[in-house]
Design an enzyme around this catalytic site. Structure first.
Site, PDB file in Angstrom:
ATOM      1  N   GLU A 145       0.830  -1.215   0.000  1.00 40.31           N
ATOM      2  CA  GLU A 145       0.000   0.000   0.000  1.00 40.31           C
ATOM      3  C   GLU A 145       0.862   1.261   0.000  1.00 40.31           C
ATOM      4  OE1 GLU A 145      -2.937  -0.264  -0.818  1.00 40.31           O
ATOM      5  OE2 GLU A 145      -3.114  -2.409  -0.433  1.00 40.31           O
ATOM      6  N   HIS A 148       2.233   2.427  -3.260  1.00 41.83           N
ATOM      7  CA  HIS A 148       1.310   3.200  -4.098  1.00 41.83           C
ATOM      8  C   HIS A 148       1.520   4.710  -3.903  1.00 41.83           C
ATOM      9  CE1 HIS A 148      -1.282   0.300  -6.079  1.00 41.83           C
ATOM     10  NE2 HIS A 148      -1.500  -0.353  -4.960  1.00 41.83           N
TER      11      HIS A 148
HETATM   12 NI    NI Z   1      -2.401  -2.251  -4.970  1.00 38.06          NI
END
Ligand code: NI
Length: 187
Positions: A145, A148
């Site tokens: 995460e 990202h």
């Molecule tokens: Ni992802």
């Protein structure tokens, strides 16, 4: 509340570095997170980062279900967590392979090396600090995460692109990559 459109690989918002959030308690962040939660539940993901819904801010949400844990001592299940301005600190140089999917890379999964133990910090929606040390799948979710937020998708972390596969072919022709249970849940 609203279900938001998820950006797919190739959209520039997934390549950019996201901006820090000045006030985690701001009403706009609360609204964004409510929509992200609804979007993640609708899509069936394990986690979601704000750039995936076209908002380039440093906000991630995630949950860790029991069924994907690796058995490492600090690999713990986790209720839905909101993390604003997260920072990850690897606590080891050891990595292990595990399968990852991504709502921005639909239909595929890949075996990705990740640090086995990390510390992560950030703020919750109430502004209170969150500080956890975790291992295994829990640590993997955070690394995925938080990547990202820096414009990185999991295929960029792969060291053997032969292990990038469509979900259907992955189910038909399983590849044993080690200790981590195979699962198709998107992140
Ligand atoms: Ni992802």
């Amino acid at each position: 509340m609203a279900i938001l459109k998820i950006a797919r690989m190739g959209h520039p918002v997934l390549r950019d570095k996201a901006s820090p959030v000045a006030d985690p308690t701001a009403a706009e962040i609360r609204t964004l997170v409510a929509d992200m939660i609804e979007t993640m539940h609708d899509a069936g993901g394990t986690g979601l980062a704000a750039p995936q819904v076209h908002v380039p801010k440093r906000v991630v949400i995630f949950q860790v279900s029991e069924g994907r844990l690796t058995g490492r001592a600090l690999d713990r299940p986790q209720e839905l967590t909101v993390l604003v301005n997260p920072v990850i600190e690897p606590l080891t140089s050891e990595t292990e392979l595990g399968w990852e999917g991504c709502l921005s890379v639909p239909g595929l999964k890949g075996a990705v090396p990740r640090f086995t133990r990390i510390r992560y910090r950030g703020a919750g929606l109430d502004g209170a600090p969150i500080d956890r040390t975790v291992e295994g799948f829990h640590a993997r979710v955070l690394q995925h995460e938080c990547d990202h937020l820096d414009g990185i998708l999991y295929p960029q972390r792969m060291t053997d692109l032969r292990l990038l596969t469509y979900l259907e072919e992955g189910a038909r022709f399983p590849v044993d990559i080690g200790v981590v249970p195979d699962a198709n849940a998107a992140e």
